[in-house]
Write an enzyme that holds these catalytic residues in place. Structure first.
Site, PDB file in Angstrom:
ATOM      1  N   ASP A  65      75.009  23.926  19.625  1.00 56.52           N
ATOM      2  CA  ASP A  65      74.694  25.113  18.836  1.00 56.52           C
ATOM      3  C   ASP A  65      75.918  25.697  18.142  1.00 56.52           C
ATOM      4  O   ASP A  65      75.789  26.611  17.323  1.00 56.52           O
ATOM      5  CB  ASP A  65      74.061  26.194  19.730  1.00 56.52           C
ATOM      6  CG  ASP A  65      72.693  25.778  20.235  1.00 56.52           C
ATOM      7  OD1 ASP A  65      71.908  25.260  19.421  1.00 56.52           O
ATOM      8  OD2 ASP A  65      72.411  25.967  21.429  1.00 56.52           O
ATOM      9  N   ARG A  83      71.914  21.289  11.448  1.00 55.55           N
ATOM     10  CA  ARG A  83      72.893  22.369  11.332  1.00 55.55           C
ATOM     11  C   ARG A  83      74.212  21.962  10.684  1.00 55.55           C
ATOM     12  O   ARG A  83      74.750  22.729   9.880  1.00 55.55           O
ATOM     13  CB  ARG A  83      73.117  23.015  12.704  1.00 55.55           C
ATOM     14  CG  ARG A  83      71.939  23.908  13.077  1.00 55.55           C
ATOM     15  CD  ARG A  83      72.115  24.563  14.410  1.00 55.55           C
ATOM     16  NE  ARG A  83      71.036  25.529  14.637  1.00 55.55           N
ATOM     17  CZ  ARG A  83      70.615  25.912  15.827  1.00 55.55           C
ATOM     18  NH1 ARG A  83      71.188  25.405  16.904  1.00 55.55           N
ATOM     19  NH2 ARG A  83      69.644  26.784  15.952  1.00 55.55           N
ATOM     20  N   ARG A 135      60.438  19.896  14.637  1.00 55.17           N
ATOM     21  CA  ARG A 135      61.425  19.365  15.572  1.00 55.17           C
ATOM     22  C   ARG A 135      60.840  18.195  16.350  1.00 55.17           C
ATOM     23  O   ARG A 135      59.718  18.269  16.873  1.00 55.17           O
ATOM     24  CB  ARG A 135      61.892  20.459  16.531  1.00 55.17           C
ATOM     25  CG  ARG A 135      62.685  21.531  15.837  1.00 55.17           C
ATOM     26  CD  ARG A 135      63.129  22.624  16.776  1.00 55.17           C
ATOM     27  NE  ARG A 135      64.164  22.161  17.695  1.00 55.17           N
ATOM     28  CZ  ARG A 135      64.874  22.987  18.468  1.00 55.17           C
ATOM     29  NH1 ARG A 135      64.659  24.292  18.420  1.00 55.17           N
ATOM     30  NH2 ARG A 135      65.789  22.513  19.272  1.00 55.17           N
ATOM     31  N   ARG A 195      71.360  30.439  14.015  1.00 50.71           N
ATOM     32  CA  ARG A 195      72.770  30.067  14.071  1.00 50.71           C
ATOM     33  C   ARG A 195      73.409  30.025  12.681  1.00 50.71           C
ATOM     34  O   ARG A 195      74.560  30.430  12.510  1.00 50.71           O
ATOM     35  CB  ARG A 195      72.933  28.698  14.741  1.00 50.71           C
ATOM     36  CG  ARG A 195      72.288  28.567  16.099  1.00 50.71           C
ATOM     37  CD  ARG A 195      72.964  29.390  17.159  1.00 50.71           C
ATOM     38  NE  ARG A 195      72.275  29.243  18.439  1.00 50.71           N
ATOM     39  CZ  ARG A 195      72.411  30.053  19.466  1.00 50.71           C
ATOM     40  NH1 ARG A 195      73.224  31.079  19.389  1.00 50.71           N
ATOM     41  NH2 ARG A 195      71.731  29.852  20.579  1.00 50.71           N
ATOM     42  N   SER A 233      69.077  17.226  25.200  1.00 48.98           N
ATOM     43  CA  SER A 233      68.832  17.602  26.600  1.00 48.98           C
ATOM     44  C   SER A 233      67.511  18.339  26.771  1.00 48.98           C
ATOM     45  O   SER A 233      66.976  18.417  27.886  1.00 48.98           O
ATOM     46  CB  SER A 233      69.971  18.486  27.105  1.00 48.98           C
ATOM     47  OG  SER A 233      69.964  19.751  26.464  1.00 48.98           O
ATOM     48  N   GLN A 234      66.953  18.878  25.690  1.00 51.89           N
ATOM     49  CA  GLN A 234      65.709  19.636  25.796  1.00 51.89           C
ATOM     50  C   GLN A 234      64.514  18.748  26.130  1.00 51.89           C
ATOM     51  O   GLN A 234      63.454  19.267  26.492  1.00 51.89           O
ATOM     52  CB  GLN A 234      65.461  20.412  24.494  1.00 51.89           C
ATOM     53  CG  GLN A 234      66.477  21.520  24.281  1.00 51.89           C
ATOM     54  CD  GLN A 234      66.296  22.233  22.951  1.00 51.89           C
ATOM     55  OE1 GLN A 234      65.634  21.728  22.047  1.00 51.89           O
ATOM     56  NE2 GLN A 234      66.887  23.411  22.835  1.00 51.89           N
ATOM     57  N   LYS A 253      68.216  20.466  15.695  1.00 50.01           N
ATOM     58  CA  LYS A 253      67.853  21.830  16.036  1.00 50.01           C
ATOM     59  C   LYS A 253      66.905  22.400  14.975  1.00 50.01           C
ATOM     60  O   LYS A 253      66.211  21.651  14.291  1.00 50.01           O
ATOM     61  CB  LYS A 253      69.119  22.677  16.196  1.00 50.01           C
ATOM     62  CG  LYS A 253      70.082  22.135  17.237  1.00 50.01           C
ATOM     63  CD  LYS A 253      69.434  22.046  18.614  1.00 50.01           C
ATOM     64  CE  LYS A 253      70.393  21.512  19.662  1.00 50.01           C
ATOM     65  NZ  LYS A 253      69.773  21.421  21.002  1.00 50.01           N
TER      66      LYS A 253
END
Length: 331
Positions: free
Chosen positions: A211, A242, A21, A283, A66-67, A238
């Site tokens: 997510d 995804r 990541r 997920r 945002s992480q 992620k």
């Protein structure tokens, strides 16, 4: 972050997904703020060697994830100078609203200029506290969608639609699509979804729901017409890409789905069982498990144990609601 506030250094790593990541923008920002952070492979991913002390100052971040911003806001009060961050086109705003809500609750001083510029005053120390943590809306999306696409009657407790969590939007999405949804006292007294109603496809902006695209894609396969998911950039960063992952796995199940880069287009589909690569992504695993509930024939999901990353009792919860799911290791 504790390492960055002290002398010395530590190595931060994780499983292969963590090691792939991108963390480059955060690494650069921390170094600009006085930290000493280096990617051991020189590619902006973990393993990272991190050391301090972090003094604070001014930096800039891209807004796609945002992480990268959240840890700077959290550590800002503990620095000497404070932290000032300019963010380009911030996505995932609910997560930042949640972070700022906690800073306010704990007495930190900050400024937020329309989610484009943040200043967190330094020289502060957090105090211990006791608090009730609301239930996780991201996990709740799976049984809520399962109820809407099957002949089910499910009530979930512990949720609150007044919370900052972005995934509470699943309630509005289900209502827009025609689901039978009852919210009692803002969700505090339960959120009830009764399946059996016909659903209709809608367009959903996922910029604040990074997510959710996997389970929303599953929902779209059971709606009449077309469901379009947009704002997918953050979701592609992620554990896996995804949107691409759910496109490939639902395609195995017969879904009429297209990945057009900036959007997923899902048509009403008759799903069939398939062998699914869960890709070690919780997920994707949970979304395809829900898809399996409406598919003809059995669906087998590999690496299914990774559902425990965010929903440790996912299988127990779903089977308690009547889902025919079993872990092969338990057979």
């Amino acid at each position: 972050m504790s390492t960055l506030l002290a002398t010395g250094s530590a190595v931060i790593t994780g499983d292969y997904q963590i090691r792939r990541r991108p963390a480059g923008p955060l690494v650069d920002a921390l170094n600009e703020l006085g930290g000493r952070v280096q990617s051991t492979r020189g590619n902006g991913t973990a393993p990272l060697v991190a050391g301090g002390p972090l003094r604070g100052g001014t930096t800039r971040l891209p807004g796609v994830n945002s992480q990268w911003l959240t840890p700077l806001l959290i550590v800002g009060p503990l620095t000497e100078k404070g932290v000032e961050v300019t963010v380009d086109s911030l996505q995932e705003r609910p997560y930042i609203a949640m972070t700022l809500g906690w800073l306010e609750r704990l007495g930190a001083t900050f400024e937020n200029d329309s989610y484009t510029h943040f200043f967190v005053k330094g020289g502060y120390r957090y105090s211990a506290f006791s608090a009730h943590i609301p239930a996780d809306w991201e996990s709740a999306t799976f049984p809520l969608v399962a109820a809407a696409i099957t002949e089910s009657d499910v009530t979930l407790y512990g949720l609150d639609i007044r919370d900052h969590q972005g995934d509470k939007a699943i309630i509005d999405i289900l209502i827009r699509m025609g689901a039978d949804v009852e919210v009692r006292n803002f969700g505090v007294d339960g959120i009830r979804v009764r399946g059996g109603r016909p659903l209709t496809g809608v367009e959903i902006d996922c910029r604040d729901l990074p997510d959710a695209p996997p389970i929303l894609a599953v929902l779209g396969t059971q709606a009449k017409g077309r469901t379009v998911l947009t704002g997918l950039a953050a979701s592609r960063l992620k554990e896996t890409d995804r949107p691409r992952s759910i496109y490939e796995e639902l395609s195995k199940m017969g879904a009429r789905i297209e990945d057009q880069g900036d959007r997923l287009i899902i048509e009403n589909s008759q799903l069939h069982g398939a062998l699914i690569d869960g890709r070690h992504d919780h997920r994707i695993i949970m979304a395809t498990a829900i898809a399996g509930l409406v598919a003809q024939g059995p669906t087998v999901i590999e690496t299914a144990e990774y559902a425990a990353v965010s929903f440790p009792n996912f299988y127990e919860v779903m089977t308690s609601l009547g889902a025919n799911i079993r872990r092969l290791a338990d057979a």
